[in-house]
Motif scaffolding. Structure first.
Motif, PDB file in Angstrom:
ATOM      1  N   LEU A 263      -7.808   6.606  -1.080  1.00  0.00           N
ATOM      2  CA  LEU A 263      -8.960   5.926  -1.093  1.00  0.00           C
ATOM      3  C   LEU A 263      -9.278   5.541   0.351  1.00  0.00           C
ATOM      4  O   LEU A 263      -8.277   5.217   1.145  1.00  0.00           O
ATOM      5  N   ALA A 264     -10.305   5.464   0.829  1.00  0.00           N
ATOM      6  CA  ALA A 264     -10.524   5.031   2.214  1.00  0.00           C
ATOM      7  C   ALA A 264     -10.230   3.475   2.045  1.00  0.00           C
ATOM      8  O   ALA A 264     -10.704   2.922   0.930  1.00  0.00           O
ATOM      9  N   PRO A 265      -9.739   2.786   2.933  1.00  0.00           N
ATOM     10  CA  PRO A 265      -9.494   1.396   2.916  1.00  0.00           C
ATOM     11  C   PRO A 265     -10.723   0.687   2.554  1.00  0.00           C
ATOM     12  O   PRO A 265     -10.646  -0.599   1.966  1.00  0.00           O
ATOM     13  N   VAL A 270     -11.164  -0.384  -4.202  1.00  0.00           N
ATOM     14  CA  VAL A 270      -9.879  -0.969  -3.725  1.00  0.00           C
ATOM     15  C   VAL A 270      -9.561  -2.570  -4.551  1.00  0.00           C
ATOM     16  O   VAL A 270      -8.653  -2.699  -5.058  1.00  0.00           O
ATOM     17  N   ASP A 271     -10.631  -3.286  -4.130  1.00  0.00           N
ATOM     18  CA  ASP A 271     -10.280  -4.726  -4.555  1.00  0.00           C
ATOM     19  C   ASP A 271     -10.062  -4.852  -6.043  1.00  0.00           C
ATOM     20  O   ASP A 271      -9.212  -5.562  -6.492  1.00  0.00           O
ATOM     21  N   ALA A 272     -10.779  -4.065  -6.857  1.00  0.00           N
ATOM     22  CA  ALA A 272     -10.734  -3.808  -8.269  1.00  0.00           C
ATOM     23  C   ALA A 272      -9.359  -3.231  -8.589  1.00  0.00           C
ATOM     24  O   ALA A 272      -8.749  -3.920  -9.992  1.00  0.00           O
ATOM     25  N   LEU A 273      -8.429  -2.791  -7.791  1.00  0.00           N
ATOM     26  CA  LEU A 273      -7.408  -2.095  -8.170  1.00  0.00           C
ATOM     27  C   LEU A 273      -6.161  -2.992  -7.889  1.00  0.00           C
ATOM     28  O   LEU A 273      -5.045  -2.762  -8.399  1.00  0.00           O
ATOM     29  N   GLU A 279       0.091  -7.751  -3.220  1.00  0.00           N
ATOM     30  CA  GLU A 279      -0.693  -6.685  -2.865  1.00  0.00           C
ATOM     31  C   GLU A 279      -1.897  -6.733  -2.119  1.00  0.00           C
ATOM     32  O   GLU A 279      -2.218  -6.119  -1.116  1.00  0.00           O
ATOM     33  N   ARG A 280      -2.838  -8.000  -2.624  1.00  0.00           N
ATOM     34  CA  ARG A 280      -3.789  -8.222  -1.931  1.00  0.00           C
ATOM     35  C   ARG A 280      -3.622  -8.675  -0.313  1.00  0.00           C
ATOM     36  O   ARG A 280      -4.408  -7.933   0.582  1.00  0.00           O
ATOM     37  N   ALA A 281      -2.556  -9.217   0.063  1.00  0.00           N
ATOM     38  CA  ALA A 281      -2.312  -9.606   1.472  1.00  0.00           C
ATOM     39  C   ALA A 281      -1.860  -8.231   2.259  1.00  0.00           C
ATOM     40  O   ALA A 281      -2.431  -7.988   3.029  1.00  0.00           O
ATOM     41  N   ALA A 282      -1.262  -7.432   1.255  1.00  0.00           N
ATOM     42  CA  ALA A 282      -0.785  -5.956   2.181  1.00  0.00           C
ATOM     43  C   ALA A 282      -1.972  -5.222   2.620  1.00  0.00           C
ATOM     44  O   ALA A 282      -2.255  -4.777   3.623  1.00  0.00           O
ATOM     45  N   VAL A 283      -2.997  -5.112   1.260  1.00  0.00           N
ATOM     46  CA  VAL A 283      -4.403  -4.415   1.686  1.00  0.00           C
ATOM     47  C   VAL A 283      -5.169  -5.148   2.822  1.00  0.00           C
ATOM     48  O   VAL A 283      -5.601  -4.520   3.693  1.00  0.00           O
ATOM     49  N   GLU A 284      -5.224  -6.422   2.969  1.00  0.00           N
ATOM     50  CA  GLU A 284      -5.908  -7.030   4.018  1.00  0.00           C
ATOM     51  C   GLU A 284      -5.327  -6.821   5.189  1.00  0.00           C
ATOM     52  O   GLU A 284      -6.212  -6.556   6.286  1.00  0.00           O
ATOM     53  N   ALA A 322       0.086  11.647 -14.082  1.00  0.00           N
ATOM     54  CA  ALA A 322      -0.321  10.644 -13.108  1.00  0.00           C
ATOM     55  C   ALA A 322       0.480  10.564 -12.054  1.00  0.00           C
ATOM     56  O   ALA A 322       1.526  11.101 -11.831  1.00  0.00           O
ATOM     57  N   VAL A 323      -0.068  10.367 -10.801  1.00  0.00           N
ATOM     58  CA  VAL A 323       0.063  10.577  -9.429  1.00  0.00           C
ATOM     59  C   VAL A 323       0.045   9.262  -8.747  1.00  0.00           C
ATOM     60  O   VAL A 323      -1.011   8.257  -9.128  1.00  0.00           O
ATOM     61  N   PRO A 324       0.718   9.102  -7.470  1.00  0.00           N
ATOM     62  CA  PRO A 324       0.591   7.801  -6.852  1.00  0.00           C
ATOM     63  C   PRO A 324      -0.845   7.731  -6.097  1.00  0.00           C
ATOM     64  O   PRO A 324      -1.420   8.755  -5.918  1.00  0.00           O
ATOM     65  N   LEU A 325      -1.328   6.449  -5.790  1.00  0.00           N
ATOM     66  CA  LEU A 325      -2.656   6.279  -5.112  1.00  0.00           C
ATOM     67  C   LEU A 325      -2.296   5.297  -4.039  1.00  0.00           C
ATOM     68  O   LEU A 325      -1.689   4.351  -3.773  1.00  0.00           O
ATOM     69  N   PHE A 326      -2.836   5.978  -2.924  1.00  0.00           N
ATOM     70  CA  PHE A 326      -2.758   5.131  -1.449  1.00  0.00           C
ATOM     71  C   PHE A 326      -4.008   4.777  -0.948  1.00  0.00           C
ATOM     72  O   PHE A 326      -5.330   5.425  -1.387  1.00  0.00           O
ATOM     73  N   ILE A 327      -4.288   3.762  -0.100  1.00  0.00           N
ATOM     74  CA  ILE A 327      -5.251   3.857   0.871  1.00  0.00           C
ATOM     75  C   ILE A 327      -4.852   4.223   2.198  1.00  0.00           C
ATOM     76  O   ILE A 327      -3.625   3.914   2.488  1.00  0.00           O
ATOM     77  N   ALA A 328      -5.242   5.072   2.836  1.00  0.00           N
ATOM     78  CA  ALA A 328      -5.049   5.478   4.155  1.00  0.00           C
ATOM     79  C   ALA A 328      -6.070   5.756   5.213  1.00  0.00           C
ATOM     80  O   ALA A 328      -7.261   6.003   4.922  1.00  0.00           O
ATOM     81  N   ASP A 329      -5.792   5.687   6.524  1.00  0.00           N
ATOM     82  CA  ASP A 329      -6.705   5.755   7.394  1.00  0.00           C
ATOM     83  C   ASP A 329      -7.542   7.180   7.707  1.00  0.00           C
ATOM     84  O   ASP A 329      -8.589   7.075   8.315  1.00  0.00           O
ATOM     85  N   TYR A 330      -6.746   7.976   7.308  1.00  0.00           N
ATOM     86  CA  TYR A 330      -7.591   9.387   7.796  1.00  0.00           C
ATOM     87  C   TYR A 330      -8.371   9.658   6.507  1.00  0.00           C
ATOM     88  O   TYR A 330      -9.099  10.853   6.710  1.00  0.00           O
TER      89      TYR A 330
END
Ligand SMILES: [Zn+2]
Ligand SMILES: [Zn+2]
Length: 860
Positions: A263-265, A270-273, A279-284, A322-330
């Motif tokens: 997902l785009a950051p 993202v917030d719902a996930l 995890e919230r702190a890491a995402v922020e 099932a596969v992993p889910l990321f947020i990534a800058d690209y």
């Protein structure tokens, strides 16, 4: 000025005044004549023209004058792209009102252009900051608003902190402002957009239907529009029936190779996930880091891709894994759905990311033998792909999409890189956007009868943030067009690229008061037959103008689909290895050049020094060479004036031009000036070999110059050809004096010098007009028909070759001049008058004397 130079200053002033007094380049629609609309991109009135201007206007003028001579009704207008930031910045710096600054600059530049002697129809001049001009784009804005083609929304925009304004995506180059080169930042702002995306498909399709455009420009536009076809479908979040992530892919055939998703950051899901506070702190924290990067940096190929693995997982609907889910800058929110299925086997960025994060890689296309490492994007057969195995990639794409549709999981989808055109600018010197905001009615367009919404004159410009118009109470406070109550005007102004998106249409009827332009006039003149301007507009202006023209077409105002039939993108003018610029100190001022050498020399040099699409390397010797050449032509006419005017002209006058009359009356060859049969021999009657060869040079030059201009704008080689003709002229004049009788010689010289002047006219209009007149011609060079090469003159001349056998004349051969020895030999041996003398004898050798004789020596 050295005394051996021709008096260019007087000559240029004289002809500029003459053309103006005659209104020679004033045109009106004339359905009986073929039209040619020749247009150079109009300039921003910075105050002074530079060598880049000289170059582009010299090219345009050459084509315009050439087309006049070809019998076309030529529209060649000029105007001013007069809104824009430099006026506002100058106002802040020098405390002068932008309007005053702009109009003074226009006066200066117009005077400079007049000194160049460009064939503009000055009665058609338009200035975009004139309310009588922008009134019409305000009206079209309202029409676009009614059709949903103009809309306002809050969005993250490109913001130039130095220009203090929003920039469209097209105006950001490698993360920097196209105008001032400052680093562009992001801002959340309310603004106006034009829905260019509605026209993405048509703009793209026409990229294949404009053969007169450079392929390079079309490729840039295609890439900018960035069409990609594929599928959109949902990835359900594992264990969360309520959540699914929509992804877009151009490679649905690779779906069995999905080993993670991204997902785009900024993605709203993202917030719902997020599972817990950690995890919230890491995402922020991750989002804050990514926010510091520009989109260009985020999508650059050669940098590490940063990502954060979320606790949530998604399920691949193709194989239920099932596969992993990321947020990534690209992954960007602004492309596709802001989410991707990652297939590292067949996508290099996914491959890089998978390797950096230790994720598995599944190959779904069979690799060629010897393929190692890296993602594979080539052709092949599907493997590891369930029901797609064994198919080709295109087959598998179709089948995967069919499968998604059948199961109600997704759809076929086309995506474009193109974004809507953000046209709001938070600056003063632009056209006001004609809407008001009413507390009761909300946003309301201004009434048509109240247009134009005039830009107020009295304004404080500080350059420090915010729209200056917001501070002008008399402008802001207005009444609502709907309820009559108090309302506020919009204080953003329009991007100046809006004005340049239709100026070519206004030129068709610049004084028309009933609308943007007179449709009848536009129907006659449009499209522009030849547009000329810099490659820097390959995407910006040229894409906007194409879009706006299509909007106007759909509003019923014009019939054309495309504004510009052909485009010539000229190269830059460089000196000492760099583009001419004040900061580099390598500027050549066109005024100095014109003062020292004359406008004709400046024009000739800029056309001769390089082919138009290449960069022109400035060279003082080249300028002097161009000047010497014109003086050489001038001296010939001056020195031989009496002799030349005693001969009949090979070029009859064009029938007098009356408006509405067909202009392409053929030249009457062979007559003396004023018509009537001439008792004197003409150039056509040349009897000597030398005379005919010289005439051939004249006509070969006509053909070469015509082909060079008509072909691929090879103006430089056209000039070379004319220079060669002038050399031949001098050589024939001095060499043939004893051998060719005077009437023939002088007729040929006259034809050659007049040919020179006609061919050189579009390059150097002043000096050629003057010499033409001095040769006794009453009509302007540009009312003359362009010369046509005489096929009889072009044909190679023939010679009679004597055939001997053992020294005795046995026959004669008529052959073209300079036939090859091989050819002469074989023709001689095969000749039926020769063959009987060769019976029973062996040919010892064959002596060939070029153009004279062949002697066959035999032995018994
Ligand atoms: Zn800027
Ligand atoms: Zn109201």
């Amino acid at each position: 000025m050295s005394s051996d130079r021709y008096p260019f200053a007087e000559i240029e002033a004289k002809w500029q005044a003459t053309w103006e007094a005659r209104k020679q380049f004033k045109v009106t629609e004339d359905p009986g004549r073929p039209k040619f609309y020749c247009l150079e991109m109009f300039p921003y009135p910075s105050g002074r023209i530079h060598m880049g201007h000289v170059r582009v206007y010299a090219i345009g003028d050459l084509l315009a004058r050439y087309k006049w001579m070809r019998g076309f009704n030529v529209l060649h207008p000029m105007g001013w792209d007069a809104f824009g930031l430099p006026a506002e910045n100058a106002a802040i710096e020098h405390n002068v009102h932008p309007a005053i600054w702009t109009y003074e600059n226009i006066d200066n530049m117009r005077a400079q252009l007049r000194k160049m002697g460009i064939s503009y129809d000055w009665d058609r001049e338009v200035t975009t900051c004139d309310p009588a001009y922008y009134k019409w784009e305000q009206l079209i804005f309202i029409r676009m608003l009614e059709r949903g083609l103009a809309y306002r929304r809050r969005s993250t925009v490109n913001w130039c902190p130095s220009c203090q304004t929003v920039l469209a995506n097209e105006q950001v180059e490698a993360g920097r402002c196209w105008r001032c080169d400052s680093e562009v930042t992001k801002r959340e702002i309310d603004g106006w957009f034009f829905k260019i995306t509605d026209y993405a498909e048509e703009l793209l399709a026409w990229c294949d239907r404009l053969p007169g455009w450079p392929e390079r420009v079309m490729t840039m536009q295609r890439n900018w529009i960035g069409k990609s076809e594929g599928a959109e479908f949902d990835l359900p979040v594992a264990g969360r029936r309520d959540l699914k992530i929509r992804v877009f892919t151009t490679r649905p055939d690779t779906a069995f190779g999905v080993t993670y998703a991204v997902l785009a950051p900024e993605h709203p899901l993202v917030d719902a996930l997020i599972g817990d506070a950690d995890e919230r702190a890491a995402v922020e924290c991750f989002r804050a880091e990514v926010a510091k990067q520009s989109e260009v940096e985020r999508t650059a190929e050669d940098r590490p891709k940063r990502g954060l693995r979320l606790q949530a997982q998604v399920v691949n609907p193709f194989n239920q894994r099932a596969v992993p889910l990321f947020i990534a800058d690209y992954v960007l929110m602004t492309y596709g759905t802001g989410a991707i299925m990652a297939v590292p086997g067949e996508d290099q960025r996914d491959w890089d990311f998978a390797r950096q994060h230790g994720l598995s890689i599944v190959e779904t296309v069979k690799r060629p033998v010897g393929w190692v490492g890296e993602a594979y994007t080539g052709d092949g057969v599907k493997i590891n792909s369930g029901f797609l195995d064994g198919l080709t990639i295109p087959e598998a794409k179709r089948k995967a999409i069919d499968w998604l549709v059948e199961h109600g999981l997704g759809v076929a989808k086309v995506n474009y890189r193109l974004r809507d055109w953000g046209i709001s600018r938070q600056r003063y010197w632009g056209a006001p956007i004609p809407v008001v905001y009413c507390p009761i009615d909300g946003m309301v367009p201004e009434k048509e009868e109240n247009l134009p919404v005039v830009l107020p004159h009295d304004v404080q410009l500080s350059g420090k943030g915010g729209s200056p118009l917001a501070e002008v109470a008399s402008f802001v406070n207005t009444t609502c067009p709907k309820c009559g109550g108090k309302a506020r005007r919009e204080t953003d102004t329009m991007d100046t690229f809006v004005e340049s998106s239709w100026y070519f249409l206004r030129y068709c009827s610049p004084h028309y008061e009933q609308g943007m332009f007179d449709s009848q006039a536009a129907d006659y003149w449009m499209p522009v037959d030849q547009y000329i301007g810099g490659i820097e507009h390959a995407v910006l202006h040229l894409l906007y103008a194409r879009f706006y023209t299509k909007v106007l077409r759909d509003l019923g105002l014009t019939k054309v689909d495309e504004p510009f039939r052909a485009l010539l993108s000229q190269g830059m003018v460089i000196k000492d290895g760099a583009k001419m610029s004040k900061s580099k100190g390598n500027v050549v001022d066109p005024d100095d050049l014109i003062r020292t050498f004359g406008a004709d020399t400046a024009r000739l040099f800029s056309l001769f020094a390089a082919p138009p699409e290449k960069d022109l390397d400035w060279n003082d010797h080249g300028v002097e060479g161009a000047s010497r050449f014109l003086n050489r032509v001038w001296r010939f006419v001056e020195t031989h004036h009496d002799e030349l005017t005693s001969a009949p002209s090979a070029f009859g006058p064009r029938a007098p031009l009356e408006l509405g009359e067909r202009s392409v009356a053929p030249a009457r060859a062979g007559g003396a000036v004023g018509g009537g049969a001439s008792p004197l021999p003409t150039s056509k009657d040349a009897t000597t070999e030398e005379g005919r060869a010289f005439r051939r040079t004249s006509h070969v030059t006509i053909k070469r110059v015509s082909d060079d201009i008509e072909g691929d704008f090879h103006f430089n080689t056209a000039v070379s050809a004319i220079m060669e003709l002038v050399n031949a002229l001098y050589a024939f004049e001095s060499g043939a004096r004893d051998r060719v009788a005077a009437p023939e010689r002088v007729a040929l010289l006259r034809e050659a010098i007049e040919t020179t002047l006609l061919l050189l006219g579009p390059f150097c209009p002043h000096v050629t007009e003057e010499m033409w007149q001095r040769l006794g011609r009453a009509q302007s060079v540009f009312q003359q028909p362009w010369p046509v090469a005489d096929p009889a003159a072009l044909a190679r001349q023939e010679v009679t070759v004597v055939l001997q056998v053992d020294g005795k004349v046995r026959g004669r051969l008529v052959l073209e001049v300079d036939a090859s020895e091989e050819r002469v030999r074989s023709l001689a041996l095969a000749d039926e008058r020769v063959r009987p003398w060769l019976q029973g004898r062996a040919v010892d050798r064959v002596v060939v004397v070029a153009n004279r004789l062949v002697n066959i020596v035999t032995r018994a």
